[in-house]
Design a protein around this motif. Structure first.
Motif, PDB file in Angstrom:
ATOM      1  N   THR A 136      28.788  43.449  55.682  1.00  0.00           N
ATOM      2  CA  THR A 136      28.036  42.579  54.776  1.00  0.00           C
ATOM      3  C   THR A 136      28.924  41.501  54.178  1.00  0.00           C
ATOM      4  OG1 THR A 136      28.413  44.035  52.873  1.00  0.00           O
ATOM      5  CG2 THR A 136      26.408  44.403  54.181  1.00  0.00           C
ATOM      6  N   VAL A 137      28.285  40.396  53.828  1.00  0.00           N
ATOM      7  CA  VAL A 137      28.925  39.261  53.175  1.00  0.00           C
ATOM      8  C   VAL A 137      28.108  38.945  51.929  1.00  0.00           C
ATOM      9  CG1 VAL A 137      29.568  36.836  53.389  1.00  0.00           C
ATOM     10  CG2 VAL A 137      29.741  38.348  55.385  1.00  0.00           C
ATOM     11  N   GLU A 138      28.768  38.920  50.762  1.00  0.00           N
ATOM     12  CA  GLU A 138      28.052  38.641  49.517  1.00  0.00           C
ATOM     13  C   GLU A 138      28.495  37.303  48.949  1.00  0.00           C
ATOM     14  OE1 GLU A 138      26.659  40.826  45.363  1.00  0.00           O
ATOM     15  OE2 GLU A 138      28.182  41.760  46.634  1.00  0.00           O
ATOM     16  N   LEU A 139      27.514  36.503  48.530  1.00  0.00           N
ATOM     17  CA  LEU A 139      27.747  35.168  47.991  1.00  0.00           C
ATOM     18  C   LEU A 139      27.151  35.079  46.595  1.00  0.00           C
ATOM     19  CD1 LEU A 139      26.241  33.282  51.082  1.00  0.00           C
ATOM     20  CD2 LEU A 139      28.572  34.170  50.868  1.00  0.00           C
ATOM     21  N   VAL A 140      27.712  34.225  45.765  1.00  0.00           N
ATOM     22  CA  VAL A 140      27.199  33.994  44.422  1.00  0.00           C
ATOM     23  C   VAL A 140      26.922  32.500  44.278  1.00  0.00           C
ATOM     24  CG1 VAL A 140      27.695  34.129  41.952  1.00  0.00           C
ATOM     25  CG2 VAL A 140      28.477  35.955  43.488  1.00  0.00           C
ATOM     26  N   GLY A 164      34.036  30.789  40.860  1.00  0.00           N
ATOM     27  CA  GLY A 164      35.087  31.754  40.594  1.00  0.00           C
ATOM     28  C   GLY A 164      34.909  33.062  41.334  1.00  0.00           C
ATOM     29  N   ALA A 165      33.704  33.301  41.886  1.00  0.00           N
ATOM     30  CA  ALA A 165      33.449  34.530  42.630  1.00  0.00           C
ATOM     31  C   ALA A 165      34.387  34.678  43.821  1.00  0.00           C
ATOM     32  CB  ALA A 165      31.996  34.570  43.105  1.00  0.00           C
ATOM     33  N   ALA A 166      34.827  33.546  44.385  1.00  0.00           N
ATOM     34  CA  ALA A 166      35.691  33.596  45.562  1.00  0.00           C
ATOM     35  C   ALA A 166      37.077  34.165  45.251  1.00  0.00           C
ATOM     36  CB  ALA A 166      35.831  32.196  46.164  1.00  0.00           C
ATOM     37  N   LEU A 167      37.414  34.300  43.967  1.00  0.00           N
ATOM     38  CA  LEU A 167      38.720  34.841  43.603  1.00  0.00           C
ATOM     39  C   LEU A 167      38.836  36.338  43.880  1.00  0.00           C
ATOM     40  CD1 LEU A 167      39.265  33.090  40.152  1.00  0.00           C
ATOM     41  CD2 LEU A 167      40.447  32.558  42.296  1.00  0.00           C
ATOM     42  N   PHE A 168      37.700  37.035  43.934  1.00  0.00           N
ATOM     43  CA  PHE A 168      37.765  38.491  43.978  1.00  0.00           C
ATOM     44  C   PHE A 168      38.148  39.022  45.361  1.00  0.00           C
ATOM     45  CE2 PHE A 168      35.515  37.454  40.166  1.00  0.00           C
ATOM     46  CZ  PHE A 168      36.048  38.354  39.255  1.00  0.00           C
ATOM     47  N   ALA A 169      37.705  38.357  46.408  1.00  0.00           N
ATOM     48  CA  ALA A 169      38.170  38.741  47.741  1.00  0.00           C
ATOM     49  C   ALA A 169      39.665  38.472  47.865  1.00  0.00           C
ATOM     50  CB  ALA A 169      37.401  37.967  48.816  1.00  0.00           C
TER      51      ALA A 169
END
Length: 295
Positions: A70-74, A122-127
């Motif tokens: 799965t791929v999750e986007l915000v 900022g969601a991209a920081l978590f990966a």
């Protein structure tokens, strides 16, 4: 593993609201297995018979092997295309291309990393944080927004980070103020060696300035600029170009999608975004009155 992006019909697993944003989880194993932190995906919106031809580009929040990959986007629901995405339901299909763009460059050795984020970008920081921690790097978060509902991931940051500082304009979460106001203190307290940033373009500009003043390298994801200007996501339409100066001192127009979205912050000419500087390589030559006029 091939780095070549793929186009696939992804199945929607869930769509949920997170504060002022939406998080969509897609089953897309071919994209999940190729993804590296900092890359993005481009989604077709409106359905098969829609007249909305321009894809929407988003950074990736999380990738999991569960449910077949799965791929999750915000994202924020700000216009008809994102409203269509927010209205999707489980088992709906979405045409997706990815992973696209250049990822974050990772340190060879464990170093202190400050991850600065604002808004849904900022969601991209978590990966990235997950990868850095696996490499033994201390990870510190600095997240900000106008109010609590515009700060994404504060609980996750507190859970996985070695430290997490949250700042809001109205003081409804964390400290009252703005990210640039507290960043120098956070840099000193954490002893950060490198800065990574995702979020509004104005934030990236400030983060780059402060990192440079402290002698720290910075990597920034210009995802918001790409979302506002880009159309294809693969480097062909040339609508997302921005000026970047190289090691040779020459300014070149690069594509946020294909040459980014991750760029060295100190190389971006932040004051010239949206323009082609006169000294950029290949810039149109303006004829003076003497050259273009009559004698």
């Amino acid at each position: 593993m091939s780095d070549t992006p793929v186009q696939t019909s992804a199945t929607v697993l869930t769509v949920r609201q997170v504060q002022d944003y939406h998080a969509i989880t897609l089953v897309a194993p071919a994209i999940a297995e190729r993804f590296r932190p900092g890359q993005f995906v481009a989604l077709a919106v409106g359905g098969a018979h829609s007249g909305r031809l321009v894809r929407r580009c988003f950074g990736v929040y999380e990738v999991k092997s569960d449910y077949g990959g799965t791929v999750e986007l915000v994202f924020a629901d700000t216009e008809p295309g994102t409203a269509w995405l927010a209205g999707l339901r489980s088992r709906d299909q979405v045409d997706v291309v990815g992973p696209l763009g250049r990822p974050f460059r990772l340190p060879r050795d464990p170093v202190g990393c400050l991850l600065v984020g604002g808004g849904p970008g900022g969601a991209a920081l978590f990966a990235l944080a997950d990868t850095l921690r696996r490499r033994g790097c201390p990870v510190h978060f600095l997240l900000g927004g106008p109010a609590a509902r515009q700060v994404f991931g504060s609980r996750m940051a507190n859970r996985i980070g070695d430290s997490a500082t949250v700042v809001t304009g109205d003081g409804s979460m964390g400290e009252r103020g703005a990210v640039p106001e507290v960043m120098p203190r956070v840099v000193a307290e954490t002893g950060a060696d490198v800065v990574y940033a995702c979020g509004p373009t104005s934030l990236l500009r400030s983060v780059t300035r402060i990192a440079t003043e402290h002698g720290l390298p910075s990597q920034v994801s210009v995802e918001e600029f790409l979302q506002r200007t880009g159309a294809c996501g693969i480097g062909t339409c040339m609508t997302c170009v921005l000026p970047v100066h190289g090691e040779d001192g020459v300014t070149r127009m690069v594509r946020a999608c294909a040459d980014g979205p991750v760029l060295r912050g100190d190389r971006v000419r932040w004051g010239d975004l949206g323009t082609i500087p006169f000294d950029a390589l290949g810039a149109p030559r303006v004829l003076s009155a003497m050259e273009g006029g009559s004698s």
